[in-house]
Scaffold this motif. Structure first.
Motif, PDB file in Angstrom:
ATOM      1  N   THR A  29       0.877  -0.979  -0.036  1.00  9.82           N
ATOM      2  CA  THR A  29      -0.149  -0.044   0.098  1.00  9.82           C
ATOM      3  C   THR A  29       0.832   1.378  -0.101  1.00  9.82           C
ATOM      4  OG1 THR A  29      -1.901  -1.209   1.295  1.00  9.82           O
ATOM      5  CG2 THR A  29      -1.700   1.335   1.328  1.00  9.82           C
ATOM      6  N   PHE A  30       0.567   2.191  -0.818  1.00  6.98           N
ATOM      7  CA  PHE A  30       1.448   3.205  -1.038  1.00  6.98           C
ATOM      8  C   PHE A  30       0.710   4.534  -0.322  1.00  6.98           C
ATOM      9  CE2 PHE A  30       3.156   0.868  -4.509  1.00  6.98           C
ATOM     10  CZ  PHE A  30       4.659   1.157  -4.278  1.00  6.98           C
ATOM     11  N   ILE A  31       1.188   5.384   0.306  1.00  9.40           N
ATOM     12  CA  ILE A  31       0.436   6.601   0.827  1.00  9.40           C
ATOM     13  C   ILE A  31       0.965   7.680  -0.065  1.00  9.40           C
ATOM     14  CG2 ILE A  31       0.140   7.912   2.864  1.00  9.40           C
ATOM     15  CD1 ILE A  31       1.175   5.635   4.573  1.00  9.40           C
ATOM     16  N   ASP A  32       0.255   7.809  -1.263  1.00  9.79           N
ATOM     17  CA  ASP A  32       0.383   8.964  -2.139  1.00  9.79           C
ATOM     18  C   ASP A  32       0.227  10.104  -1.518  1.00  9.79           C
ATOM     19  OD1 ASP A  32       1.286   6.993  -4.015  1.00  9.79           O
ATOM     20  OD2 ASP A  32      -0.929   6.649  -4.525  1.00  9.79           O
ATOM     21  N   SER A  33      -0.597  10.301  -0.747  1.00 12.69           N
ATOM     22  CA  SER A  33      -1.101  11.789  -0.019  1.00 12.69           C
ATOM     23  C   SER A  33       0.219  12.201   0.706  1.00 12.69           C
ATOM     24  CB  SER A  33      -2.257  11.572   0.770  1.00 12.69           C
ATOM     25  OG  SER A  33      -2.023  10.744   1.789  1.00 12.69           O
ATOM     26  N   ALA A  34       1.160  11.400   1.281  1.00 15.47           N
ATOM     27  CA  ALA A  34       2.143  11.689   2.001  1.00 15.47           C
ATOM     28  C   ALA A  34       3.193  12.621   1.239  1.00 15.47           C
ATOM     29  CB  ALA A  34       2.929  10.725   2.515  1.00 15.47           C
ATOM     30  N   VAL A  35       3.215  12.590  -0.101  1.00 15.62           N
ATOM     31  CA  VAL A  35       4.193  13.273  -0.880  1.00 15.62           C
ATOM     32  C   VAL A  35       4.068  14.743  -0.645  1.00 15.62           C
ATOM     33  CG1 VAL A  35       4.998  13.778  -3.045  1.00 15.62           C
ATOM     34  CG2 VAL A  35       4.535  11.403  -2.503  1.00 15.62           C
ATOM     35  N   SER A  36       2.815  15.318  -0.535  1.00 12.06           N
ATOM     36  CA  SER A  36       2.378  16.714  -0.385  1.00 12.06           C
ATOM     37  C   SER A  36       2.931  17.040   0.941  1.00 12.06           C
ATOM     38  CB  SER A  36       1.143  16.984  -0.651  1.00 12.06           C
ATOM     39  OG  SER A  36       0.386  16.275   0.267  1.00 12.06           O
ATOM     40  N   LYS A  37       2.901  16.231   1.975  1.00 12.32           N
ATOM     41  CA  LYS A  37       3.384  16.561   3.253  1.00 12.32           C
ATOM     42  C   LYS A  37       5.063  16.766   3.354  1.00 12.32           C
ATOM     43  CE  LYS A  37      -0.978  14.778   5.000  1.00 12.32           C
ATOM     44  NZ  LYS A  37      -1.368  13.666   5.708  1.00 12.32           N
ATOM     45  N   GLY A  38       5.539  16.032   2.560  1.00  8.55           N
ATOM     46  CA  GLY A  38       7.174  15.928   2.493  1.00  8.55           C
ATOM     47  C   GLY A  38       7.625  14.684   3.114  1.00  8.55           C
ATOM     48  N   ALA A  39       6.857  13.707   3.480  1.00  9.83           N
ATOM     49  CA  ALA A  39       7.118  12.512   3.966  1.00  9.83           C
ATOM     50  C   ALA A  39       7.326  11.461   3.056  1.00  9.83           C
ATOM     51  CB  ALA A  39       5.620  11.948   5.150  1.00  9.83           C
ATOM     52  N   VAL A  40       8.479  11.471   2.630  1.00  6.21           N
ATOM     53  CA  VAL A  40       8.916  10.869   1.433  1.00  6.21           C
ATOM     54  C   VAL A  40      10.325  10.018   1.705  1.00  6.21           C
ATOM     55  CG1 VAL A  40       7.808  12.135  -0.199  1.00  6.21           C
ATOM     56  CG2 VAL A  40       9.995  12.818   0.480  1.00  6.21           C
ATOM     57  N   CYS A  41      10.469   8.917   1.126  1.00 10.38           N
ATOM     58  CA  CYS A  41      11.758   8.355   1.005  1.00 10.38           C
ATOM     59  C   CYS A  41      12.854   9.032   0.442  1.00 10.38           C
ATOM     60  CB  CYS A  41      11.688   6.888   0.258  1.00 10.38           C
ATOM     61  SG  CYS A  41      10.230   5.829   0.761  1.00 10.38           S
ATOM     62  N   LEU A  42      14.023   8.397   0.707  1.00  7.70           N
ATOM     63  CA  LEU A  42      15.155   8.986   0.272  1.00  7.70           C
ATOM     64  C   LEU A  42      14.984   9.866  -1.036  1.00  7.70           C
ATOM     65  CD1 LEU A  42      18.004   6.874   1.725  1.00  7.70           C
ATOM     66  CD2 LEU A  42      17.581   9.306   2.309  1.00  7.70           C
ATOM     67  N   GLY A  44      12.366  10.408  -2.781  1.00  9.84           N
ATOM     68  CA  GLY A  44      11.273  11.264  -2.831  1.00  9.84           C
ATOM     69  C   GLY A  44       9.866  10.553  -3.060  1.00  9.84           C
ATOM     70  N   SER A  45       9.838   8.965  -3.057  1.00  7.29           N
ATOM     71  CA  SER A  45       8.987   8.242  -3.279  1.00  7.29           C
ATOM     72  C   SER A  45       8.051   8.138  -2.042  1.00  7.29           C
ATOM     73  CB  SER A  45       9.335   6.751  -3.890  1.00  7.29           C
ATOM     74  OG  SER A  45      10.044   6.185  -2.935  1.00  7.29           O
ATOM     75  N   PRO A  46       6.749   7.806  -2.197  1.00  7.56           N
ATOM     76  CA  PRO A  46       5.782   7.839  -0.998  1.00  7.56           C
ATOM     77  C   PRO A  46       6.128   6.584  -0.021  1.00  7.56           C
ATOM     78  CG  PRO A  46       4.807   6.957  -2.822  1.00  7.56           C
ATOM     79  CD  PRO A  46       6.110   7.344  -3.442  1.00  7.56           C
ATOM     80  N   PRO A  47       5.903   6.964   1.069  1.00  5.31           N
ATOM     81  CA  PRO A  47       6.188   5.552   2.281  1.00  5.31           C
ATOM     82  C   PRO A  47       5.086   4.415   1.780  1.00  5.31           C
ATOM     83  CG  PRO A  47       5.318   7.833   3.280  1.00  5.31           C
ATOM     84  CD  PRO A  47       5.273   8.007   1.868  1.00  5.31           C
ATOM     85  N   ALA A  48       5.335   3.288   2.153  1.00  7.49           N
ATOM     86  CA  ALA A  48       4.690   1.972   1.938  1.00  7.49           C
ATOM     87  C   ALA A  48       4.362   1.092   3.166  1.00  7.49           C
ATOM     88  CB  ALA A  48       5.233   1.599   0.716  1.00  7.49           C
ATOM     89  N   TYR A  49       3.702   0.304   2.740  1.00 14.63           N
ATOM     90  CA  TYR A  49       3.309  -0.743   4.047  1.00 14.63           C
ATOM     91  C   TYR A  49       2.548  -1.872   3.292  1.00 14.63           C
ATOM     92  CZ  TYR A  49      -1.100   1.397   4.922  1.00 14.63           C
ATOM     93  OH  TYR A  49      -2.305   1.999   5.055  1.00 14.63           O
ATOM     94  N   HIS A  50       2.467  -2.939   4.114  1.00 17.80           N
ATOM     95  CA  HIS A  50       1.785  -4.037   3.829  1.00 17.80           C
ATOM     96  C   HIS A  50       0.662  -4.289   5.081  1.00 17.80           C
ATOM     97  CE1 HIS A  50       4.456  -5.252   0.464  1.00 17.80           C
ATOM     98  NE2 HIS A  50       5.395  -4.756   1.105  1.00 17.80           N
ATOM     99  N   PHE A  51      -0.418  -4.683   4.682  1.00 13.04           N
ATOM    100  CA  PHE A  51      -1.475  -4.731   5.727  1.00 13.04           C
ATOM    101  C   PHE A  51      -2.560  -5.738   5.572  1.00 13.04           C
ATOM    102  CE2 PHE A  51      -5.834  -3.004   7.130  1.00 13.04           C
ATOM    103  CZ  PHE A  51      -5.585  -3.688   8.417  1.00 13.04           C
TER     104      PHE A  51
END
Length: 386
Positions: A29-42, A44-51
């Motif tokens: 699962t990618f959190i695409d909305s995090a990019v606008s908050k600057g919460a990104v990987c090294l 610039g890609s969005p954070p992600a997790y498996h749920f």
């Protein structure tokens, strides 16, 4: 600390599952909305997790697992990581196989099998702790680990974690250190939960002041603290007493934690012995042979390993005897236990109690488990756990 070292360690366990367990692939699962908050990987890609959603009487219980994979202490190291699975969520596998503490098999994971289980991908190089606002246009790297942790937790809260009855934060290696660093923050997110505790698996990286290579270990963490600007993130209970660069060593953090913590580690942690004790000059080839097969170690090399063990025991003694702190400290020459089904269900040198049983008893307050193997002065192979 080279990226290759960490990739070799972690790739061995990526997607690993026991032949006795039905594969349980979980999509990313990618959190695409995090990019606008600057919460990104090294990169610039969005954070992600498996749920994997909980069920039955575990529907309101949550277990969040932080992936490990080392740190980057220089811009060049971080730039290399940004081109790998440990610096970019876009390079992560699209599925992850849940095993060990994440397994949904009741026989393998009787305490937590039907909980909501989350595997958070690691892509920041700072154990989910950095928060640098500026972006160097020359490298275009983002040091935003703390922001990643925050937005992932916010996403999980909206998925139902805000109603959690019981919750666990855990992780292995750099994820185990991240668990210690973020444990009290995690607890604050679910204040109405009945029980919130943390489990650090092989994340107790010791300072080992009396063992060769101490200046190099200090320099490595100092580089992480400087590059990712962790001074304001680290607890003042530590930074007010010592140089912030030392406040990534868990022995200086654990005593001041408010949330119950379980330390799962080996006195002969194979990663720490192989890389943190590696000679800076001299017989590096001989050390490599020794750490691949400890029966080939010279008397001098065995002394270094035994001295490391003694410093490890000393640091555990200095933590104190709080009933809130559980321990499963064995003498296996291993690193990371919780995401391997075999290791999760292994007694691993502490009587007949498996790791899964010890952590279950501690978490549910059936036993304030404190097991430390003080009998072996050489590393144990623990082949029954492999």
């Amino acid at each position: 600390m080279s990226l290759l070292i960490f990739l070799l360690v972690v790739i061995k366990t990526e997607g690993f599952h026991s032949i006795n367990e039905v594969p349980n692939p979980i999509n990313i699962t990618f959190i695409d909305s995090a990019v606008s908050k600057g919460a990104v990987c090294l990169d610039g890609s969005p954070p992600a997790y498996h749920f994997d959603q909980g069920f039955g009487d575990g529907i309101d219980n949550w277990l969040v697992y932080l992936e490990g994979g080392g740190w980057c202490e220089t811009e060049s190291e971080c730039k290399a990581r940004a081109l790998s699975t440990y610096g970019s969520s876009f390079r992560k596998p699209k599925v992850y196989y849940f095993n060990g503490v994440l397994s949904k098999n009741q026989m393998i994971n009787p305490e937590f099998y039907n909980w909501n289980r989350v595997f958070v991908r690691y892509c920041d190089g700072s154990s989910f702790a950095g928060n640098v606002e500026a972006v160097n246009p020359a490298t275009n790297l983002y040091y935003r680990g703390a922001r990643i942790f925050k937005v992932v937790m916010e996403d999980l809260l909206e998925k139902g974690m805000k109603y959690a009855s019981n919750a666990i934060l855990t992780g292995c290696s750099a994820g185990g250190l991240a668990t210690i660093l973020n444990c009290d923050r995690f607890r604050a997110l679910v204040p109405s939960a009945n029980r919130v505790k943390c489990i650090s698996d092989s994340g107790y990286f010791i300072h080992a002041k009396d063992v060769p290579g101490v200046k190099r270990r200090e320099k490595r963490f100092a580089g992480v603290v400087r590059l990712h600007e962790l001074s304001n993130f680290l607890p003042s209970s530590c930074t007010s007493k010592r140089n912030p660069s030392l406040c990534l060593f868990p022995e200086y953090l654990v005593k001041d934690m408010e949330t119950p913590l379980f330390l799962l580690n080996s006195l002969y942690d194979s990663w720490q012995i192989t890389y943190n004790l590696k000679p800076h000059h001299g017989d590096e080839h001989g050390w490599k042979k020794c750490t691949k097969d400890t029966k080939l170690c010279s008397p001098g090399q065995l002394k270094t390993i035994r001295d490391f063990r003694m410093d490890f025991l000393k640091s555990l003694q200095e933590i104190g005897n709080s009933s809130c702190t559980g321990m499963f400290i064995n003498s296996c020459y291993l690193h990371c236990y919780t995401y391997s089904t075999e290791r999760w269900n292994c007694a691993a040198g502490l009587g007949n109690t498996t790791i899964a049983q010890a952590i279950g008893d501690w978490y549910f307050d059936r036993d304030s488990f404190k097991g430390i193997d003080t009998m072996h002065d050489v590393p144990q192979e623990c082949t029954q756990c492999l």
